[in-house]
Design a protein around this motif. Structure first.
Motif, PDB file in Angstrom:
ATOM      1  N   GLU A 307       0.811  -1.224   0.000  1.00 49.91           N
ATOM      2  CA  GLU A 307       0.000   0.000   0.000  1.00 49.91           C
ATOM      3  C   GLU A 307       0.845   1.275   0.000  1.00 49.91           C
ATOM      4  O   GLU A 307       0.370   2.347  -0.369  1.00 49.91           O
ATOM      5  N   LEU A 347      -3.023  -5.001  -1.965  1.00 49.62           N
ATOM      6  CA  LEU A 347      -3.382  -3.728  -1.349  1.00 49.62           C
ATOM      7  C   LEU A 347      -4.248  -3.898  -0.099  1.00 49.62           C
ATOM      8  O   LEU A 347      -5.367  -4.387  -0.168  1.00 49.62           O
ATOM      9  N   ASP A 348      -3.708  -3.496   1.039  1.00 47.14           N
ATOM     10  CA  ASP A 348      -4.441  -3.571   2.302  1.00 47.14           C
ATOM     11  C   ASP A 348      -4.863  -2.158   2.668  1.00 47.14           C
ATOM     12  O   ASP A 348      -4.286  -1.502   3.521  1.00 47.14           O
ATOM     13  N   THR A 349      -5.865  -1.667   1.943  1.00 48.20           N
ATOM     14  CA  THR A 349      -6.333  -0.297   2.150  1.00 48.20           C
ATOM     15  C   THR A 349      -7.836  -0.271   1.931  1.00 48.20           C
ATOM     16  O   THR A 349      -8.462  -1.282   1.672  1.00 48.20           O
ATOM     17  N   LEU A 355      -6.709   5.942   0.348  1.00 48.14           N
ATOM     18  CA  LEU A 355      -5.618   6.259  -0.553  1.00 48.14           C
ATOM     19  C   LEU A 355      -5.459   7.755  -0.711  1.00 48.14           C
ATOM     20  O   LEU A 355      -4.407   8.240  -1.088  1.00 48.14           O
ATOM     21  N   CYS A 375     -10.544  -4.394  -2.804  1.00 51.58           N
ATOM     22  CA  CYS A 375      -9.956  -4.810  -4.083  1.00 51.58           C
ATOM     23  C   CYS A 375     -10.991  -5.504  -4.973  1.00 51.58           C
ATOM     24  O   CYS A 375     -11.030  -5.274  -6.186  1.00 51.58           O
TER      25      CYS A 375
END
Length: 583
Positions: A307, A347-349, A355, A375
């Motif tokens: 991320e 992606l760990d968001t 973002l 995701c």
């Protein structure tokens, strides 16, 4: 003055001893007054000039970063540059001056307070730290406006020359930490902050003793007070008695000697006394971190947090990293690790780790659209990342790690997306590892309790202890009100950990631990006794953990660990862990 002790949150281990240097917060001394209409544009220009000055300061700090500086430092300064460029800070305060006739400082503070209030509505650790980033950037602009820019103390002769500086502040930014790095900066104490703050991460990377969350330390500690930071305990001792100061000096000297001895273990294989090999892997954020991982003797990368490539790249800036940009970062990490495996987490968001800081957030983001859920809701973005990772797998061994899975349907959808990405690459004649291993983060209790779903579908598992503890105990570990309840030795946590490791071993599926517990030497023997054979941690923790591994005999640890796992009372568990340390 009588000695006193403050208790806070330990974010970086070690002992620091020195004289206090206080940093005053400019925001506390801001004057509020109304300006005349004919002064308006001059006041606007004053704020614009201050923002421009801070831009140049941050760019100069970034340019002067030493080659051996942790990669996180550059990334965090980039985040502050992006915040400074955002209209919320660069334009809205100008409108406040024009519409309300506030002076520049008042307009800026008004907007910072407004943004902070918005972040306060969402009780989530990562979002709270983003609020802190905005405040730190605003504070830097205010110091230019008020002419109170951070002053470094003069270097004196005699006693002060050998007395390292302990910076005491309400808060301190990573950029400020860099300014102090060359001035015998031994440690820092802050009123606010938590384990996940940028400043805490940088402290760990630089291996600087630190204690945060001290509430009113900056008001209680005076300039030039003698201060001891016990980073291991999260304790600060102010004006210690001579005998206490001497005891800590001896402990500090012993730690320095021990570190030198640890350096000799870099090339020693991590094998227990009974001959069991243990994999010690590194957690990294950027490809440049591979140097520190290799220097510490890591067997590979157990967690590449992807991320950091995405942060601050959407919304107003409207620019996700391209597939080629991502591919180059992943390829660089693989090549840098020289044939050792690299585990890349997708992606760990999402709602809890936006973002872009202007992004709309959910009411309860920790339980909302984040990580794999995010995701799967953004398939084109996800496919782009999957293709980039797969392409990099042609250059060395990569393992693909999926965060926050909890349902069979999520696993199946993810596997379908990976298959789709592979098909797209074959069509484009792009090379990749057809047999790339795919694994899941076990960080939700539901996942740990339904492991057959995962074992049936995936190649490996990695336990994210930070979130697993947080979700299991319903504890936000950076919330001062409940942080004392965040306990990795809670019997429920030990059950979930041991049962996951045991089931993985039963079915031949490798299990790693990549959370904070992996790098905590107090828990190394307990995890070994549970059957854990793969640890992943910050590179700075590898050698201390390796030393524990080399001094451990599984034949002694395993029976004692079984007794601990049968215990329910906290006292019995703590006593059992102490007995393990003595074996």
């Amino acid at each position: 003055m009588a000695s006193f002790t403050l208790h806070g949150i330990s974010v970086s281990r070690g002992i620091a001893i020195g004289r206090a240097h206080l940093l005053k917060a400019a925001a506390l001394e801001v004057k509020h007054y109304l300006i005349e209409q004919d002064q308006m544009e001059a006041e606007v220009a004053r704020l614009q000039n201050a923002i421009h000055t801070v831009h140049k300061e941050l760019q100069a700090i970034w340019s002067d970063l030493p080659k051996d500086a942790p990669a996180e430092l550059g990334a965090f300064i980039d985040v502050h540059v992006l915040i400074l460029s955002d209209p919320m800070l660069s334009e809205v305060p100008l409108n406040i001056i024009r519409n309300r006739y506030y002076n520049a400082e008042w307009a800026l503070v008004t907007q910072i307070d407004e943004l902070s209030a918005q972040f306060d509505e969402v009780e989530d650790p990562y979002l709270r730290e983003r609020k802190v980033d905005i405040q730190q950037v605003g504070e830097r602009v205010l110091k230019v406006l008020t002419g109170t820019a951070t002053e470094l103390p003069p270097i004196k002769s005699g006693e002060e020359k050998v007395a390292h500086m302990i910076v005491v502040a309400h808060d301190i930014s990573p950029a400020d930490m860099l300014q102090f790095r060359d001035r015998s900066f031994a440690g820092f104490v802050t009123d606010v902050g938590g384990q996940n703050s940028h400043t805490a991460i940088v402290a760990r990377s630089l291996d600087i003793p630190a204690a945060v969350g001290m509430f009113n330390a900056s008001a209680l500690i005076s300039q030039d007070d003698w201060v001891i930071i016990d980073g291991d305990a999260g304790v600060v001792i102010v004006d210690p008695a001579p005998q206490v100061l001497e005891q800590y000096r001896e402990r500090q000297a012993r730690q320095i000697r021990d570190r030198k001895k640890l350096g000799k273990l870099k090339k020693t294989p991590a094998v227990t006394i009974d001959g069991t090999p243990i994999m010690l892997m590194a957690n990294i954020e950027l490809p440049e971190d591979c140097a520190a991982a290799l220097d510490a003797g890591a067997s590979g990368v157990g967690l590449f947090r992807s991320e950091f490539l995405f942060m601050g790249r959407t919304g107003y800036h409207n620019k996700l990293p391209t597939e080629d940009e991502q591919f180059e970062s992943y390829r660089k990490a693989v090549v840098n690790m020289k044939g050792r495996p690299v585990t890349i987490r997708t992606l760990d968001t999402g709602a809890d780790k936006p973002l872009d800081m202007a992004e709309q957030t959910a009411l309860n983001p920790a339980l909302g659209l984040r990580a794999i859920r995010y995701c799967l809701a953004e398939p084109q973005m996800f496919l782009m990342q999957l293709r980039a990772i797969l392409r990099a797998s042609a250059f060395g061994p990569i393992r693909l790690l999926i965060p926050m899975l909890s349902h069979a349907v999520e696993i199946d959808q993810t596997l379908q997306m990976i298959a789709q990405a592979k098909t797209q690459l074959r069509t484009a004649n792009k090379k990749f590892d057809e047999a790339i291993e795919i694994g899941a983060m076990i960080e939700i209790p539901a996942a740990a309790l339904t492991l057959p779903l995962f074992i049936k579908r995936l190649d490996f598992l990695s336990i994210g202890t930070n979130d697993l503890i947080q979700y299991t105990l319903a504890i936000d570990r950076v919330d001062h009100e409940v942080a004392h309840l965040y306990n990795p030795l809670h019997p429920a946590i030990l059950y979930l950990l041991s049962s996951t490791i045991k089931m993985g071993a039963k079915y031949g599926v490798p299990v790693a631990v990549c959370g904070e517990m992996a790098g905590d030497t107090r828990l190394t023997r307990l995890l070994l006794g549970m059957g854990l054979r793969e640890f992943s941690m910050h590179p700075s923790r590898l050698l201390p953990v390796k030393q524990e591994v080399l001094n451990s005999d599984l034949r002694l640890l395993m029976p004692q660990t079984r007794k601990i796992l049968r215990a329910i009372e906290p006292g019995a568990i703590a006593e059992g862990v102490e007995r393990l340390a003595a074996l």
